[in-house]
Design a protein around this motif. Sequence first.
Motif, mmCIF file in Angstrom:
data_model
loop_
_atom_site.group_PDB
_atom_site.id
_atom_site.type_symbol
_atom_site.label_atom_id
_atom_site.label_comp_id
_atom_site.label_asym_id
_atom_site.label_seq_id
_atom_site.Cartn_x
_atom_site.Cartn_y
_atom_site.Cartn_z
ATOM 1 N N HIS A 258 97.257 75.711 17.361
ATOM 2 C CA HIS A 258 98.397 75.076 18.035
ATOM 3 C C HIS A 258 99.520 76.095 18.162
ATOM 4 N N ILE A 284 94.030 79.391 20.073
ATOM 5 C CA ILE A 284 94.753 78.332 20.793
ATOM 6 C C ILE A 284 94.081 78.007 22.126
ATOM 7 N N GLU A 351 97.468 69.135 23.827
ATOM 8 C CA GLU A 351 97.125 68.936 22.426
ATOM 9 C C GLU A 351 97.271 70.211 21.604
ATOM 10 N N VAL A 352 97.168 71.372 22.242
ATOM 11 C CA VAL A 352 97.354 72.624 21.489
ATOM 12 C C VAL A 352 98.773 73.167 21.664
ATOM 13 N N GLY A 353 99.641 72.414 22.323
ATOM 14 C CA GLY A 353 101.046 72.775 22.375
ATOM 15 C C GLY A 353 101.443 73.759 23.458
#
Length: 356
Positions: A258, A284, A351-353
């Motif tokens: 993330h 990521i 979802e991983v930012g």
Amino acid sequence: MLNSALCTIAPPDLLGWLALEGSPKQREAAVRALATSAAMRSQRAVMGQLSRRLNVHTGALMGAALDTGERLSVYDNEKHGRPFLPGVLVRGWEKPPVEDEAVNQAYDGSNATYEFYRDLFGRSSLDGAGMELISTVHYGVAFDNAFWDGSQMVYGDGSGRIFQVGGLTRAIDVIAHELTHGITEFTAGLVYSKQSGALNESFSDVFGSLVKQHGLNQTAAEANWLIGEGILVPGLGAALRNMAHPGTSHSGDRQPGHMDDYVDLPDDNDPRNDNGGVHINSGIPNRAFALAATALGGYAWEKAGRIWFEVLTTKLRPTTQFDAAAHATVDVAGTLFGAAEQEAVHNAWKEVGVLS
């Protein structure tokens, strides 16, 4: 733009960590691997500068004269190292298997990668024009690495202290990973530093995993998303990387999953800093792909793979950062498939930012 970095399968931060914290035998093996890789990287940098000045591909300066016009060939370095590349031709295209299993594994892995890109994406070899895939096995003495040097594949035997002996040619995803660096070099040219370098590594992991999944006839849900499974010595861990769960593959794994945990490292000569974290922060975008592929369902090469291939080969610039790459995959998902697929890809990056 051609990337002059040497793309190795062994993360330099792992080798750097083992050089300091490993057992005495691991420290010795890691230092040897780092020194050998550094020498190759220096040559690669010089060739890269010349290729840009002369406006020719690096391969023309580093061995293109060996191209026989066939699909692939495998050479034996006979443990002599850099001055003896590519070595002695052992198996040419459509020649039968030989007694040396490393030769056969390099041959089969290269051929599977060639056919994967040709049959699924219509690409003729790495350059899109039928470039011969040249491989060299038994490089150096117990060398713990494998790499794409800009013109060919090179495999060490492994020392049994870091990599299992024979493990580097046994793993088809390692072979496909390294060959995909060649496609990146001919297309996006992603600079091997910080985020663009992490994308470079991630695209190689993506397609390395897809070649492996294709060979096993696995769906995205069935895949374990491990890169280099079973090639490290058992005491170090299960694999080099886990795309679905970054940071869990081996005892020195620092990969974040993330952006909150992004590792901001300098791109200096310290191997522990990994060219600004190219192997580290690739976790990521790796996780974003695994999430997208799983959400899209079915075989990962059918939708997610097509999206990522189109982006790699037509949409990126050498200095592309995570957010731009993410937006490109979202746009291409919509163009190739539709709103539902576009939403699935967007949600994976969210979802991983990387995206909001």
